[in-house]
Design a protein around this motif. Structure first.
Motif, PDB file in Angstrom:
ATOM      1  N   ASN A 117      20.291  29.373  36.108  1.00 47.18           N
ATOM      2  CA  ASN A 117      20.245  30.165  34.877  1.00 47.18           C
ATOM      3  C   ASN A 117      20.517  29.246  33.700  1.00 47.18           C
ATOM      4  OD1 ASN A 117      19.899  32.547  36.377  1.00 47.18           O
ATOM      5  ND2 ASN A 117      22.110  32.811  36.598  1.00 47.18           N
ATOM      6  N   ALA A 146      12.033  36.095  27.390  1.00 49.15           N
ATOM      7  CA  ALA A 146      12.751  36.413  28.623  1.00 49.15           C
ATOM      8  C   ALA A 146      12.313  37.770  29.163  1.00 49.15           C
ATOM      9  CB  ALA A 146      14.261  36.388  28.370  1.00 49.15           C
ATOM     10  N   LYS A 149       9.121  37.475  30.968  1.00 43.43           N
ATOM     11  CA  LYS A 149       9.299  36.823  32.259  1.00 43.43           C
ATOM     12  C   LYS A 149      10.101  37.688  33.225  1.00 43.43           C
ATOM     13  CE  LYS A 149       8.534  33.020  33.157  1.00 43.43           C
ATOM     14  NZ  LYS A 149       7.353  32.399  33.841  1.00 43.43           N
ATOM     15  N   TYR A 151      13.211  38.329  32.932  1.00 39.90           N
ATOM     16  CA  TYR A 151      14.548  37.765  33.031  1.00 39.90           C
ATOM     17  C   TYR A 151      15.525  38.708  32.318  1.00 39.90           C
ATOM     18  CZ  TYR A 151      12.502  33.216  34.319  1.00 39.90           C
ATOM     19  OH  TYR A 151      11.837  32.199  34.947  1.00 39.90           O
ATOM     20  N   THR A 153      18.990  38.877  29.764  1.00 36.95           N
ATOM     21  CA  THR A 153      19.740  38.097  28.783  1.00 36.95           C
ATOM     22  C   THR A 153      21.057  38.802  28.479  1.00 36.95           C
ATOM     23  OG1 THR A 153      18.606  39.202  26.937  1.00 36.95           O
ATOM     24  CG2 THR A 153      17.680  37.109  27.708  1.00 36.95           C
ATOM     25  N   ARG A 174      19.179  34.785  32.616  1.00 37.66           N
ATOM     26  CA  ARG A 174      19.241  34.774  34.078  1.00 37.66           C
ATOM     27  C   ARG A 174      17.870  35.101  34.662  1.00 37.66           C
ATOM     28  NH1 ARG A 174      24.531  37.231  33.030  1.00 37.66           N
ATOM     29  NH2 ARG A 174      26.138  35.754  33.715  1.00 37.66           N
ATOM     30  N   GLY A 175      17.408  34.233  35.534  1.00 38.05           N
ATOM     31  CA  GLY A 175      16.112  34.420  36.181  1.00 38.05           C
ATOM     32  C   GLY A 175      15.704  33.142  36.881  1.00 38.05           C
ATOM     33  N   ALA A 178      15.181  29.574  35.027  1.00 35.58           N
ATOM     34  CA  ALA A 178      15.356  29.795  33.589  1.00 35.58           C
ATOM     35  C   ALA A 178      15.668  28.492  32.859  1.00 35.58           C
ATOM     36  CB  ALA A 178      16.465  30.820  33.340  1.00 35.58           C
TER      37      ALA A 178
END
Length: 364
Positions: A117, A146, A149, A151, A153, A174-175, A178
């Protein structure tokens, strides 16, 4: 047929298939030696390496076989003027191309910390209210990216500007990979536009700095002596509810040996804010250690200290013309508004994989 063979051979060189197969054979020899299984930690590392190498080689071999079959089918289809078969070959080639691009993408995101991350900090630089507004625009750009994607945040700390925008913000993305995607965003970002805060409608230049750190996982050992920490608590500012504003829940931690300061005020619990701040501190100390071991990266970061003219990695010009330019690779995109909104994604990962760690605004 020759065209297929040329493409296959080229991709094999790019992915170093021969080298990987050689290493797999070396690992097999190591595993056959007496006492290999006696050291669990070393055994795990070698098995993990073998698995990764075998997956790459296996994936490439599968694609190779698909293209070989497609080449045979194409020859027959041309001979018999079979349009359906030709379309089938075309679909196969496109699928193999997409899969190859995904392999190239995975190869580019194969750095030590690329799968982690990311902790991102944005600080307004020269330009006053203009720069603070620009910092908030960058925050929005990255959060939108994000979201696209898929993801997540989480804002750790946010210092609002006096009139508009933000002075600084730290947030966690986080993903999958990242940090690998975002690490190339570290540096100075410059905006040129007609100021919405200037009654004379004059053109202004604003700067903001972006710093990116890999989030330190629990398996990363960073020794922090409590005696080296100065911890302050204070009342959180801005929105956050009655409880947040009336209690000293916000936490600021100063690491005395390095002078690194981190803070968190987004949670209502002081304990939770401290835990998040410590995670950010560990990540920054981890990155600091990495920089010590890489003098080239140290020099690179020293060049980014001044958030002003001549040090930008990317410029976003809204007036008198529209252009985003990454100065490191010379990449230019014309529609700045769509770039900042992240709705213009004409350049996809498979088309421009080499820009993966340099230009988030190019990514799908």
């Amino acid at each position: 047929m020759n065209l297929f063979a040329t493409g296959l051979n080229s991709s094999g060189v790019i992915f170093d298939i021969d080298g990987k197969e050689k290493r797999i054979n070396e690992i097999k020899a190591i595993m056959s030696k007496k006492g290999f299984w006696d050291v669990p930690k070393k055994t795990t590392e070698i098995l993990k390496e073998r698995t990764a190498l075998s997956e790459t080689v296996g994936s490439w071999q599968k694609l190779y076989n698909q293209l070989e079959d497609a080449a045979v089918l194409l020859a027959l289809a041309v001979e018999e003027a079979d349009r359906a078969a030709i379309q089938e070959v075309s679909a196969t080639v496109e699928a193999v191309e997409d899969a190859t691009n995904q392999m190239a993408l995975a190869r580019m995101l194969g750095g030590k910390d690329d799968d982690k991350n990311a902790i991102v900090s944005i600080n307004a630089g020269a330009g006053g209210t203009e720069a603070q507004d620009w910092a908030e625009m960058l925050l929005r750009m990255y959060v939108r990216w994000a979201e696209r994607k898929k993801y997540t945040t989480k804002i750790v700390d946010l210092q609002p500007g006096e009139e508009a925008g933000i002075k600084s913000v730290t947030f966690i993305v986080r993903g999958s990979c990242a940090y690998g995607y975002l690490k190339g965003e570290a540096g100075i970002h410059r905006l040129v536009r007609i100021s919405p805060f200037d009654a004379g409608k004059r053109r202004h230049t604003s700067f903001a700095s972006v710093a990116v750190y890999p989030e330190a996982n629990e398996d990363v050992v960073i020794d922090i002596d409590e005696k080296d920490l100065h911890i302050d608590t204070y009342r959180a500012r801005g929105a956050g509810g009655q409880h947040v504003n009336k209690t000293s829940s916000a936490v600021r931690i100063t690491h005395l040996p390095t002078g690194i300061v981190v803070q968190c005020q987004q949670e209502s619990s002081q304990h939770r804010n401290r835990a998040i701040a410590m995670k950010v501190l560990r990540s920054r100390l981890y990155e600091r250690e990495k920089e010590k071991r890489a003098e080239e990266r140290q020099a690179e970061y020293r060049e980014k200290e001044e958030i002003a003219w001549g040090s930008q990695i990317r410029s976003y010009t809204l007036h008198p013309y529209q252009m985003v330019k990454d100065h490191r690779i010379g990449l230019e995109i014309g529609n700045v508004s769509d770039v900042l909104d992240l709705s213009l994604i004409h350049i996809s990962e498979p088309t421009r994989p080499l820009y993966i760690s340099y230009a988030v605004f190019c990514l799908k």
